[in-house]
Design a protein around this motif. Structure first.
Motif, short mmCIF file in Angstrom:
data_model
loop_
_atom_site.label_atom_id
_atom_site.label_comp_id
_atom_site.label_asym_id
_atom_site.label_seq_id
_atom_site.Cartn_x
_atom_site.Cartn_y
_atom_site.Cartn_z
N ILE A 20 3.97 10.14 -9.30
CA ILE A 20 4.20 10.46 -11.01
C ILE A 20 4.14 11.83 -11.49
CG2 ILE A 20 2.25 10.58 -10.95
CD1 ILE A 20 4.24 8.24 -12.86
N PRO A 21 4.04 12.11 -10.91
CA PRO A 21 4.87 13.70 -11.62
C PRO A 21 5.60 13.93 -12.58
CG PRO A 21 2.54 14.52 -9.78
CD PRO A 21 3.24 13.26 -10.02
N ASP A 22 6.65 13.82 -11.15
CA ASP A 22 7.93 13.81 -11.09
C ASP A 22 8.46 12.67 -12.01
OD1 ASP A 22 7.59 15.99 -8.93
OD2 ASP A 22 8.37 14.33 -7.28
N VAL A 23 7.96 11.27 -12.12
CA VAL A 23 8.97 10.65 -12.90
C VAL A 23 8.50 10.85 -14.30
CG1 VAL A 23 8.72 8.31 -13.68
CG2 VAL A 23 8.08 8.38 -11.06
N LEU A 24 6.74 11.38 -14.81
CA LEU A 24 6.52 11.81 -16.15
C LEU A 24 7.44 13.00 -16.28
CD1 LEU A 24 2.53 11.32 -15.91
CD2 LEU A 24 4.81 9.86 -16.65
N ALA A 25 7.56 14.23 -15.89
CA ALA A 25 8.61 14.64 -16.14
C ALA A 25 10.32 14.56 -16.13
CB ALA A 25 8.60 16.09 -15.06
N ALA A 26 10.90 13.81 -15.38
CA ALA A 26 11.56 13.73 -15.61
C ALA A 26 12.44 12.74 -16.84
CB ALA A 26 12.14 12.39 -14.14
N ARG A 27 10.99 11.94 -17.38
CA ARG A 27 11.21 10.61 -18.36
C ARG A 27 10.93 11.93 -19.66
NH1 ARG A 27 6.12 6.25 -17.69
NH2 ARG A 27 7.72 5.42 -16.20
N ASP A 28 10.21 13.48 -19.26
CA ASP A 28 10.41 14.49 -20.75
C ASP A 28 11.19 14.61 -20.27
OD1 ASP A 28 7.30 13.53 -21.39
OD2 ASP A 28 6.76 15.15 -19.54
N ALA A 29 12.72 15.27 -19.90
CA ALA A 29 13.41 15.53 -20.00
C ALA A 29 14.36 14.85 -20.40
CB ALA A 29 13.62 16.23 -18.17
N TYR A 30 14.65 13.35 -19.92
CA TYR A 30 15.08 12.53 -20.30
C TYR A 30 15.02 12.20 -22.31
CZ TYR A 30 17.62 8.01 -21.40
OH TYR A 30 18.43 6.64 -22.06
N ASP A 31 13.99 12.39 -22.32
CA ASP A 31 13.97 12.25 -23.86
C ASP A 31 14.03 13.12 -24.87
OD1 ASP A 31 12.70 9.08 -23.45
OD2 ASP A 31 10.37 10.17 -23.45
N GLU A 32 14.14 14.76 -24.01
CA GLU A 32 14.34 15.63 -24.85
C GLU A 32 15.95 16.13 -25.25
OE1 GLU A 32 12.40 18.69 -22.69
OE2 GLU A 32 10.25 18.17 -23.70
N ARG A 33 16.60 14.54 -24.37
CA ARG A 33 18.35 14.90 -24.90
C ARG A 33 18.41 14.62 -25.64
NH1 ARG A 33 21.20 12.38 -20.10
NH2 ARG A 33 18.96 10.33 -19.89
N THR A 81 0.64 -1.09 -0.09
CA THR A 81 0.05 0.32 -0.27
C THR A 81 1.15 1.03 -0.35
OG1 THR A 81 -1.79 -1.05 1.04
CG2 THR A 81 -1.92 1.08 1.56
N THR A 82 2.15 1.03 0.88
CA THR A 82 3.44 2.29 0.80
C THR A 82 3.18 2.33 -0.55
OG1 THR A 82 3.28 1.80 3.26
CG2 THR A 82 4.78 3.06 2.21
N LEU A 83 3.80 1.54 -0.85
CA LEU A 83 4.50 1.28 -2.52
C LEU A 83 3.15 1.68 -3.83
CD1 LEU A 83 6.84 1.22 -4.13
CD2 LEU A 83 6.12 -1.53 -4.70
N CYS A 84 2.40 1.85 -3.50
CA CYS A 84 1.33 2.35 -4.26
C CYS A 84 1.10 3.69 -4.65
CB CYS A 84 -0.12 1.50 -4.11
SG CYS A 84 -0.64 0.01 -4.74
N ARG A 85 1.25 4.30 -2.55
CA ARG A 85 0.34 5.39 -3.25
C ARG A 85 2.25 5.98 -2.46
NH1 ARG A 85 0.15 4.27 3.00
NH2 ARG A 85 -1.90 3.93 3.10
N TRP A 86 3.16 5.79 -2.87
CA TRP A 86 4.60 6.22 -3.92
C TRP A 86 4.03 6.41 -4.81
CZ3 TRP A 86 8.08 5.92 -7.63
CH2 TRP A 86 8.72 6.95 -7.26
N ALA A 87 4.56 5.70 -5.70
CA ALA A 87 4.16 5.59 -7.41
C ALA A 87 2.81 6.78 -7.88
CB ALA A 87 2.74 3.83 -7.76
N GLU A 88 1.86 7.36 -7.01
CA GLU A 88 1.29 7.92 -6.89
C GLU A 88 1.11 9.21 -6.79
OE1 GLU A 88 -2.84 4.74 -6.30
OE2 GLU A 88 -2.74 6.26 -4.68
N GLU A 89 2.23 9.23 -6.13
CA GLU A 89 2.09 10.09 -5.27
C GLU A 89 3.22 11.12 -6.42
OE1 GLU A 89 4.64 12.61 -1.47
OE2 GLU A 89 3.10 11.06 -1.13
#
Length: 128
Positions: free
Chosen positions: A115-128, A105-113
């Motif tokens: 996800i905006p940071d993860v998505l931003a990191a993916r975008d930054a990575y893909d723009e390189r 449950t803690t891991l699921c909450r972490w993923a939901e909390e």
């Protein structure tokens, strides 16, 4: 009725999930599987029938069956079938399975909390 075996690590050693020979590694792999983790989270509110898989969006019947069988074999889920027409089967977490509720449950909450940071990191990575 079979007698339960007592398992201990080899003499002079400890269980070590990082060792390729340690059986705890297969246990971690099972728990870390996305469908296993989500199945445990879905079952935290009590028993569910196999047909209630709508609670876990995107899982196929075969994958759910395999996941539940693996969890049952590992002692984390119990299966109860009823002699009814149509047949009814329910799955429920065992006491061992309930020990996974907090961490997952803690891991699921972490993923939901985060996800905006993860998505931003993916975008930054893909723009390189």
């Amino acid at each position: 009725m079979s007698q339960q075996k007592l398992y201990t690590p080899p003499e002079g050693r400890n269980w070590n999930v990082l060792s390729s020979q340690c059986p705890s590694r297969t246990s971690l792999a099972r728990i870390a599987n996305k469908w296993t983790a989500m199945t445990v989270v879905v079952l935290e509110n009590g028993p569910l029938r196999f047909g209630d898989r709508t609670a876990l969006d995107g899982i196929s019947g075969k994958v759910l069956t395999d996941t539940l069988r693996d969890l049952e074999r590992d002692g984390m889920v119990s299966r109860r079938s009823y002699a009814e027409v149509p047949p009814r089967v329910e799955y429920e977490l065992t006491p061992l399975g309930r020990t996974l509720q907090g961490p997952l449950t803690t891991l699921c909450r972490w993923a939901e909390e985060h996800i905006p940071d993860v998505l931003a990191a993916r975008d930054a990575y893909d723009e390189r």
